[in-house]
Design a protein around this motif. Structure first.
Motif, PDB file in Angstrom:
ATOM      1  N   ARG A 160       0.836  -1.217   0.000  1.00 45.35           N
ATOM      2  CA  ARG A 160       0.000   0.000   0.000  1.00 45.35           C
ATOM      3  C   ARG A 160       0.858   1.249   0.000  1.00 45.35           C
ATOM      4  O   ARG A 160       0.545   2.241  -0.669  1.00 45.35           O
ATOM      5  N   GLN A 161       1.959   1.220   0.745  1.00 44.52           N
ATOM      6  CA  GLN A 161       2.844   2.389   0.762  1.00 44.52           C
ATOM      7  C   GLN A 161       3.489   2.615  -0.593  1.00 44.52           C
ATOM      8  O   GLN A 161       3.551   3.750  -1.085  1.00 44.52           O
ATOM      9  N   THR A 162       3.970   1.551  -1.224  1.00 41.70           N
ATOM     10  CA  THR A 162       4.591   1.707  -2.541  1.00 41.70           C
ATOM     11  C   THR A 162       3.564   2.109  -3.599  1.00 41.70           C
ATOM     12  O   THR A 162       3.893   2.824  -4.544  1.00 41.70           O
ATOM     13  N   ALA A 163       2.307   1.643  -3.440  1.00 44.66           N
ATOM     14  CA  ALA A 163       1.248   2.080  -4.369  1.00 44.66           C
ATOM     15  C   ALA A 163       1.005   3.572  -4.213  1.00 44.66           C
ATOM     16  O   ALA A 163       0.848   4.300  -5.208  1.00 44.66           O
ATOM     17  N   LEU A 164       0.990   4.056  -2.966  1.00 45.71           N
ATOM     18  CA  LEU A 164       0.829   5.493  -2.743  1.00 45.71           C
ATOM     19  C   LEU A 164       2.018   6.266  -3.302  1.00 45.71           C
ATOM     20  O   LEU A 164       1.843   7.336  -3.913  1.00 45.71           O
ATOM     21  N   ASN A 165       3.231   5.738  -3.119  1.00 47.54           N
ATOM     22  CA  ASN A 165       4.410   6.395  -3.698  1.00 47.54           C
ATOM     23  C   ASN A 165       4.309   6.444  -5.225  1.00 47.54           C
ATOM     24  O   ASN A 165       4.692   7.453  -5.839  1.00 47.54           O
TER      25      ASN A 165
ATOM     26  N   TRP B 179      19.907  15.191  -0.323  1.00 43.01           N
ATOM     27  CA  TRP B 179      18.597  15.136  -0.946  1.00 43.01           C
ATOM     28  C   TRP B 179      18.078  13.704  -1.073  1.00 43.01           C
ATOM     29  O   TRP B 179      16.909  13.432  -0.768  1.00 43.01           O
ATOM     30  N   THR B 180      18.902  12.790  -1.519  1.00 43.24           N
ATOM     31  CA  THR B 180      18.426  11.438  -1.775  1.00 43.24           C
ATOM     32  C   THR B 180      18.106  10.668  -0.498  1.00 43.24           C
ATOM     33  O   THR B 180      17.391   9.664  -0.559  1.00 43.24           O
ATOM     34  N   SER B 181      18.605  11.121   0.640  1.00 46.12           N
ATOM     35  CA  SER B 181      18.297  10.460   1.911  1.00 46.12           C
ATOM     36  C   SER B 181      17.208  11.192   2.690  1.00 46.12           C
ATOM     37  O   SER B 181      16.327  10.562   3.287  1.00 46.12           O
ATOM     38  N   THR B 182      17.267  12.538   2.683  1.00 42.83           N
ATOM     39  CA  THR B 182      16.301  13.321   3.444  1.00 42.83           C
ATOM     40  C   THR B 182      14.999  13.517   2.690  1.00 42.83           C
ATOM     41  O   THR B 182      13.911  13.408   3.261  1.00 42.83           O
ATOM     42  N   TYR B 183      15.101  13.816   1.405  1.00 40.27           N
ATOM     43  CA  TYR B 183      13.906  14.038   0.568  1.00 40.27           C
ATOM     44  C   TYR B 183      13.991  13.138  -0.677  1.00 40.27           C
ATOM     45  O   TYR B 183      14.152  13.632  -1.793  1.00 40.27           O
ATOM     46  N   PRO B 184      13.895  11.814  -0.490  1.00 34.15           N
ATOM     47  CA  PRO B 184      14.114  10.917  -1.635  1.00 34.15           C
ATOM     48  C   PRO B 184      13.066  11.067  -2.733  1.00 34.15           C
ATOM     49  O   PRO B 184      13.395  11.029  -3.921  1.00 34.15           O
ATOM     50  N   VAL B 185      11.799  11.225  -2.366  1.00 32.27           N
ATOM     51  CA  VAL B 185      10.744  11.347  -3.380  1.00 32.27           C
ATOM     52  C   VAL B 185      10.914  12.636  -4.175  1.00 32.27           C
ATOM     53  O   VAL B 185      10.756  12.658  -5.405  1.00 32.27           O
TER      54      VAL B 185
ATOM     55  N   ALA C 122      13.733  14.206  -4.700  1.00 30.55           N
ATOM     56  CA  ALA C 122      14.901  14.037  -5.566  1.00 30.55           C
ATOM     57  C   ALA C 122      14.538  13.262  -6.827  1.00 30.55           C
ATOM     58  O   ALA C 122      14.951  13.634  -7.940  1.00 30.55           O
ATOM     59  N   ILE C 123      13.757  12.205  -6.669  1.00 31.98           N
ATOM     60  CA  ILE C 123      13.327  11.437  -7.846  1.00 31.98           C
ATOM     61  C   ILE C 123      12.432  12.271  -8.735  1.00 31.98           C
ATOM     62  O   ILE C 123      12.542  12.237  -9.979  1.00 31.98           O
ATOM     63  N   LEU C 124      11.540  13.050  -8.129  1.00 35.96           N
ATOM     64  CA  LEU C 124      10.643  13.900  -8.913  1.00 35.96           C
ATOM     65  C   LEU C 124      11.415  14.932  -9.725  1.00 35.96           C
ATOM     66  O   LEU C 124      11.067  15.210 -10.885  1.00 35.96           O
ATOM     67  N   MET C 125      12.458  15.515  -9.152  1.00 39.54           N
ATOM     68  CA  MET C 125      13.237  16.506  -9.891  1.00 39.54           C
ATOM     69  C   MET C 125      13.871  15.886 -11.134  1.00 39.54           C
ATOM     70  O   MET C 125      13.860  16.478 -12.222  1.00 39.54           O
ATOM     71  N   ALA C 126      14.426  14.692 -10.980  1.00 38.08           N
ATOM     72  CA  ALA C 126      15.041  14.023 -12.129  1.00 38.08           C
ATOM     73  C   ALA C 126      13.999  13.654 -13.185  1.00 38.08           C
ATOM     74  O   ALA C 126      14.235  13.816 -14.391  1.00 38.08           O
ATOM     75  N   LEU C 127      12.837  13.181 -12.748  1.00 38.43           N
ATOM     76  CA  LEU C 127      11.799  12.793 -13.699  1.00 38.43           C
ATOM     77  C   LEU C 127      11.199  13.999 -14.421  1.00 38.43           C
ATOM     78  O   LEU C 127      10.947  13.958 -15.631  1.00 38.43           O
TER      79      LEU C 127
ATOM     80  N   TYR D 164      16.061   2.968  -8.618  1.00 37.62           N
ATOM     81  CA  TYR D 164      17.108   1.986  -8.314  1.00 37.62           C
ATOM     82  C   TYR D 164      18.470   2.651  -8.142  1.00 37.62           C
ATOM     83  O   TYR D 164      19.232   2.285  -7.231  1.00 37.62           O
ATOM     84  N   LEU D 165      18.804   3.623  -8.983  1.00 31.28           N
ATOM     85  CA  LEU D 165      20.130   4.215  -8.971  1.00 31.28           C
ATOM     86  C   LEU D 165      20.266   5.387  -8.016  1.00 31.28           C
ATOM     87  O   LEU D 165      21.359   5.647  -7.503  1.00 31.28           O
ATOM     88  N   MET D 166      19.188   6.107  -7.754  1.00 31.69           N
ATOM     89  CA  MET D 166      19.286   7.301  -6.922  1.00 31.69           C
ATOM     90  C   MET D 166      19.055   7.014  -5.440  1.00 31.69           C
ATOM     91  O   MET D 166      19.769   7.536  -4.579  1.00 31.69           O
ATOM     92  N   THR D 167      18.044   6.197  -5.112  1.00 33.24           N
ATOM     93  CA  THR D 167      17.701   5.974  -3.706  1.00 33.24           C
ATOM     94  C   THR D 167      17.624   4.501  -3.328  1.00 33.24           C
ATOM     95  O   THR D 167      17.550   4.190  -2.136  1.00 33.24           O
TER      96      THR D 167
END
Length: 315
Positions: free
Chosen positions: A89-94, A172-178, A180-185, A254-257
């Motif tokens: 459920r958590q990964t679905a929300l992510n 960024w990748t540890s404190t705000y991982p989501v 960080a991924i959003l910025m790259a995407l 996989y590569l960032m976080t």
């Protein structure tokens, strides 16, 4: 030849075409038309539907690669376990947050950039080429660029910029991982949205804009009442394609976080990878894959229905 004779000939041609189109097609003629498409259809079925059927078969079994002897038919037990799995459920929300966040922000930025590029200025072709470049970069290279060159807590460009204003460095990748991924995407998908919107802007009739200008409409009214409704189908298409592709994001996570910390930034594809290739639980991973495919089909079908409805309204 008189005008009346020409009209009669044109009418006869139209009647002949109408009669030919209304004539029932024989079965042999139908197969002759469909024959060239059969190899592509067979190839599509082999590479898509057969693996999906095999995935459904695995999802109904308790199959673990570490215990081959425990391969038993368990019915819908794997699906019930998924319903009770809080990590799923958590990964679905992510997945929802990452997908919608990326698509919506990239679309807004794409509209802004498309409006700027639609105006003539010196060096527009160079600017357009440079803005398209991020979409052409491979996802692996994008992940390395953002995690090392831009977001690294020690020598990343973002933290160096923050240091100029006296702000402490952020991991960024540890404190705000989501985030960080959003910025790259967003950096990768904004050019795609920009191209779709730019195509819509260039297809817009110029006489309508000139008429609005003559009637005294300002830039904002022209955009809100004329340009934005015209871009509706392009925006809907961009959102649909963006959702279909971004929901399957794996490389950046996989590569960032690596889905961390813990599973804070893991999405459904990454969690399925963990269960299949790290936990060796093929049965439950297959069940998760079936659930994701069904959910994606439902969302895509609803979005396609909206797009087709907008085309019918336009016509």
């Amino acid at each position: 030849m008189s005008t009346t004779t020409v009209d009669r000939l044109e009418g006869a041609r139209r009647d002949a075409r109408k009669a030919a189109s209304s004539r029932p097609i024989s079965r042999a003629e139908a197969w002759r038309r469909r024959g060239p498409l059969l190899p592509a259809l067979i190839f599509t079925v082999i590479v898509t539907q057969l693996p999906f059927l095999l995935t459904i078969w695995y999802s109904l079994h308790s199959r673990n690669l570490l215990r081959p002897e425990s391969d038993l038919f368990v019915g819908f037990s794997n699906y019930l376990d998924i319903a009770r799995d809080s990590t799923f459920r958590q990964t679905a929300l992510n997945s929802v947050v990452i997908t919608l966040g990326c698509v919506l922000v990239a679309m807004v930025l794409g509209i802004v950039l498309a409006l700027l590029l639609d105006r003539p200025f010196f060096g527009r072709s160079v600017a357009r080429t440079m803005l398209i470049t991020p979409f052409l970069v491979m996802p692996v290279a994008t992940s390395v660029l953002w995690s090392i060159a831009l977001l690294n807590p020690t020598y990343g460009l973002f933290n160096w910029t923050l240091g100029l204003f006296g702000i402490e460095a952020v991991d960024w990748t540890s404190t705000y991982p989501v985030i960080a991924i959003l910025m790259a995407l967003v950096w990768q998908w904004t050019p795609f949205m920009m191209l779709l919107v730019l195509a819509g802007l260039q297809a817009q009739p110029k006489d309508v804009l000139e008429a609005a200008s003559v009637d005294g409409a300002n830039t904002w009214l022209t955009f809100r009442l004329i340009t934005l409704p015209h871009l509706r189908r392009y925006i809907e298409l961009g959102v649909l394609l963006g959702i279909i592709y971004v929901v399957n994001t794996f490389d950046q996570i996989y590569l960032m976080t690596a889905g961390g910390p813990g599973t804070a930034s893991a999405n459904l594809p990454f969690y399925i990878y963990q269960r299949a290739f790290l936990g060796f639980d093929i049965g439950q991973a297959a069940a998760m894959g079936v659930v994701v495919v069904i959910a994606t089909i439902i969302v895509a079908s609803a979005a396609l229905r909206l797009i087709f409805r907008s085309f019918e309204v336009k016509e």
